[in-house]
Motif scaffolding. Structure first.
Motif, PDB file in Angstrom:
ATOM      1  N   PHE A  45      15.984  -3.510  -5.943  1.00  0.00           N
ATOM      2  CA  PHE A  45      15.982  -4.965  -6.051  1.00  0.00           C
ATOM      3  C   PHE A  45      15.314  -5.505  -7.310  1.00  0.00           C
ATOM      4  CE2 PHE A  45      15.677  -3.761  -1.489  1.00  0.00           C
ATOM      5  CZ  PHE A  45      17.016  -3.986  -1.190  1.00  0.00           C
ATOM      6  N   GLY A  46      14.791  -4.640  -8.166  1.00  0.00           N
ATOM      7  CA  GLY A  46      14.279  -5.071  -9.462  1.00  0.00           C
ATOM      8  C   GLY A  46      13.036  -5.927  -9.418  1.00  0.00           C
ATOM      9  N   VAL A  47      12.220  -5.792  -8.359  1.00  0.00           N
ATOM     10  CA  VAL A  47      10.980  -6.558  -8.298  1.00  0.00           C
ATOM     11  C   VAL A  47       9.865  -5.785  -8.996  1.00  0.00           C
ATOM     12  CG1 VAL A  47      11.644  -7.676  -6.155  1.00  0.00           C
ATOM     13  CG2 VAL A  47      10.285  -5.585  -6.067  1.00  0.00           C
ATOM     14  N   LYS A  48       8.852  -6.514  -9.439  1.00  0.00           N
ATOM     15  CA  LYS A  48       7.632  -5.871  -9.911  1.00  0.00           C
ATOM     16  C   LYS A  48       6.790  -5.483  -8.697  1.00  0.00           C
ATOM     17  CE  LYS A  48       7.187  -8.021 -14.456  1.00  0.00           C
ATOM     18  NZ  LYS A  48       6.231  -8.675 -15.394  1.00  0.00           N
ATOM     19  N   THR A  49       5.905  -4.529  -8.858  1.00  0.00           N
ATOM     20  CA  THR A  49       5.115  -4.078  -7.716  1.00  0.00           C
ATOM     21  C   THR A  49       3.653  -3.855  -8.114  1.00  0.00           C
ATOM     22  OG1 THR A  49       5.646  -1.743  -8.130  1.00  0.00           O
ATOM     23  CG2 THR A  49       7.092  -2.938  -6.618  1.00  0.00           C
ATOM     24  N   ILE A  50       2.796  -3.977  -7.109  1.00  0.00           N
ATOM     25  CA  ILE A  50       1.368  -3.665  -7.243  1.00  0.00           C
ATOM     26  C   ILE A  50       0.962  -2.862  -6.022  1.00  0.00           C
ATOM     27  CG2 ILE A  50      -0.985  -4.590  -7.288  1.00  0.00           C
ATOM     28  CD1 ILE A  50       0.132  -7.104  -8.627  1.00  0.00           C
ATOM     29  N   ASN A  51       0.428  -1.681  -6.230  1.00  0.00           N
ATOM     30  CA  ASN A  51      -0.156  -0.916  -5.127  1.00  0.00           C
ATOM     31  C   ASN A  51      -1.622  -1.325  -5.022  1.00  0.00           C
ATOM     32  OD1 ASN A  51      -1.490   1.078  -3.517  1.00  0.00           O
ATOM     33  ND2 ASN A  51       0.274   2.423  -3.800  1.00  0.00           N
ATOM     34  N   THR A  52      -1.947  -2.027  -3.951  1.00  0.00           N
ATOM     35  CA  THR A  52      -3.282  -2.618  -3.848  1.00  0.00           C
ATOM     36  C   THR A  52      -4.377  -1.586  -3.577  1.00  0.00           C
ATOM     37  OG1 THR A  52      -2.872  -3.100  -1.499  1.00  0.00           O
ATOM     38  CG2 THR A  52      -2.393  -4.854  -3.101  1.00  0.00           C
TER      39      THR A  52
ATOM     40  N   ARG B  92       0.802  -1.225   0.000  1.00  0.00           N
ATOM     41  CA  ARG B  92       0.000   0.000   0.000  1.00  0.00           C
ATOM     42  C   ARG B  92       0.837   1.277   0.000  1.00  0.00           C
ATOM     43  NH1 ARG B  92      -5.252  -1.040   1.801  1.00  0.00           N
ATOM     44  NH2 ARG B  92      -5.393   1.064   2.694  1.00  0.00           N
ATOM     45  N   SER B  93       2.159   1.140   0.077  1.00  0.00           N
ATOM     46  CA  SER B  93       3.029   2.315   0.179  1.00  0.00           C
ATOM     47  C   SER B  93       3.783   2.536  -1.124  1.00  0.00           C
ATOM     48  CB  SER B  93       4.044   2.141   1.321  1.00  0.00           C
ATOM     49  OG  SER B  93       5.060   3.102   1.264  1.00  0.00           O
ATOM     50  N   ASP B  94       3.471   3.629  -1.817  1.00  0.00           N
ATOM     51  CA  ASP B  94       4.203   3.946  -3.043  1.00  0.00           C
ATOM     52  C   ASP B  94       5.701   4.070  -2.770  1.00  0.00           C
ATOM     53  OD1 ASP B  94       2.203   3.982  -4.992  1.00  0.00           O
ATOM     54  OD2 ASP B  94       1.619   6.043  -4.531  1.00  0.00           O
ATOM     55  N   GLU B  95       6.055   4.659  -1.634  1.00  0.00           N
ATOM     56  CA  GLU B  95       7.468   4.874  -1.305  1.00  0.00           C
ATOM     57  C   GLU B  95       8.208   3.552  -1.148  1.00  0.00           C
ATOM     58  OE1 GLU B  95      10.177   7.273   2.031  1.00  0.00           O
ATOM     59  OE2 GLU B  95       7.990   7.304   2.143  1.00  0.00           O
ATOM     60  N   LYS B  96       7.627   2.628  -0.398  1.00  0.00           N
ATOM     61  CA  LYS B  96       8.273   1.329  -0.221  1.00  0.00           C
ATOM     62  C   LYS B  96       8.346   0.567  -1.536  1.00  0.00           C
ATOM     63  CE  LYS B  96       6.708   0.528   4.555  1.00  0.00           C
ATOM     64  NZ  LYS B  96       5.892  -0.378   5.393  1.00  0.00           N
ATOM     65  N   LEU B  97       7.276   0.583  -2.288  1.00  0.00           N
ATOM     66  CA  LEU B  97       7.249  -0.165  -3.542  1.00  0.00           C
ATOM     67  C   LEU B  97       8.271   0.388  -4.524  1.00  0.00           C
ATOM     68  CD1 LEU B  97       3.377  -0.576  -3.899  1.00  0.00           C
ATOM     69  CD2 LEU B  97       5.029  -2.311  -3.152  1.00  0.00           C
TER      70      LEU B  97
END
Length: 344
Positions: free
Chosen positions: A215-222, A203-208
């Motif tokens: 670290f090159g991961v994909k992300t989803i802001n739920t 839920r955190s744009d900053e963390k994502l």
């Protein structure tokens, strides 16, 4: 502070539900099989929040007790029977101490020990200048691993245990639900295991964004995007809420493994579609603490494939711990307490 017999030290004591107090304590005395550690850093985690609020942890914490089960430091003294570390060694400590005699310990499942003892839960931990631990749970760290990073070997090892319970292959797609510290560690460890596509949902744009960049991961802001249904071969639920536990099952593809890692409240329940478990042939797995994973976790730090430092958002002193565990601090990715620091 230089160690001397009979010294006083500062200790942050949990004296009751939602009651922490900084006290003068005597430096503890060690038994022949124990090590006295001059604390460098101590991590704070959700378990500490729960213990502060009177909830159970891996074992029961009975006040007065000094919390702090994520620790690093320098060996100040060793007992007469100790051979694995010496004075001056830089170390990290596995808080979990197994009895070795119950049926779980004797069948290679010590994490389920019926008589679990734990540094920072059932015995005084790292929210004090010096603490003791049995030598068998004290691990030297390489010179190129900082004491700050070494303080969080324990949460790394818990995530490592969860991943060890899974069958992993490079072709898999993995989803980690939850952008807390453990969720972010899971994303790194799954990538280190060679899984070609890892998605972190939170839920955190900053963390994502931080995890995308470092670290090159994909992300989803739920809060803005839907998690694809039936799309992931591995799903790690690292929140512990009924809603996210249900999301984890919905996101699982046919033949998927779902790791329920997040710690829910003791009376929480979530709905399960039993036909989905049958039709998808799902494996649903729990994970409790961290047996046999400290050496691997230290190696991940030493190799650089797991790096917790970019995830640290707050560095506190002992006076600042209550602000975290009481919920006064906001936007925390990971809080760590500087007790003695790198020069402990």
């Amino acid at each position: 502070m230089i160690y001397k017999e009979g010294n006083n030290m500062q200790a942050l004591v949990l004296e009751g539900k939602k009651k922490l107090q900084l006290r003068d304590y005597d430096v503890p005395t060690i038994k022949p099989d124990e090590v006295l550690v001059h604390t460098a850093y101590a991590g704070i985690c959700g378990t500490d929040k729960g213990l502060y609020a009177g909830l159970p942890g891996s074992a029961e914490a009975v006040p007065p007790i000094v919390l702090g089960h994520e620790n690093s430091g320098v060996v100040a003294k060793v007992g007469s029977a100790v051979t694995n570390v010496k004075e001056g060694d830089r170390v990290t400590v596995d808080p979990n101490i197994y009895c070795g005699q119950c049926k779980y310990c004797r069948t290679q499942r010590p994490e389920l020990c019926e008589h679990l003892d734990a540094v920072g839960v059932t015995r005084d931990g790292g929210f004090e200048e010096y603490f003791t631990a049995p030598a068998k749970v004290v691990y030297p760290i390489p010179d190129d691993v900082s004491l700050k990073a070494a303080a969080v070997v324990e949460p790394i090892s818990c995530a490592m245990h969860g991943v060890d319970l899974l069958t992993t292959h490079p072709y898999q797609k993995a989803l980690v639900l939850g952008d807390g510290f453990e969720g972010q560690l899971f994303a790194q460890i799954l990538k280190a295991r060679g899984i070609h596509e890892v998605t972190l949902a939170g839920r955190s744009d900053e963390k994502l964004e931080n995890n995308r960049q470092h670290f090159g991961v994909k992300t989803i802001n739920t809060t803005k995007e839907e998690i694809p249904a039936s799309a992931f071969d591995i799903v790690v639920e690292a929140v512990g809420l009924p809603a996210t536990q249900e999301q984890a099952l919905a996101a699982a593809a046919r033949g998927a493994q779902v790791l329920m890692f997040g710690v829910g409240k003791p009376d929480d329940k979530f709905s399960v579609n039993t036909y989905d478990i049958f039709h998808k042939q799902l494996t649903i797995q729990g994970a409790f603490i961290n047996p046999y994973t400290f050496e691997d976790s230290i190696a991940l730090l030493a190799s650089g494939v797991v790096d917790p430092l970019p995830l640290f958002s707050h560095e506190l002193d002992l006076n600042g711990v209550e602000d975290f565990v009481s919920g006064k601090l906001g936007k925390v990715s990971k809080a760590i307490v500087k007790v003695g620091g790198e020069n402990a």
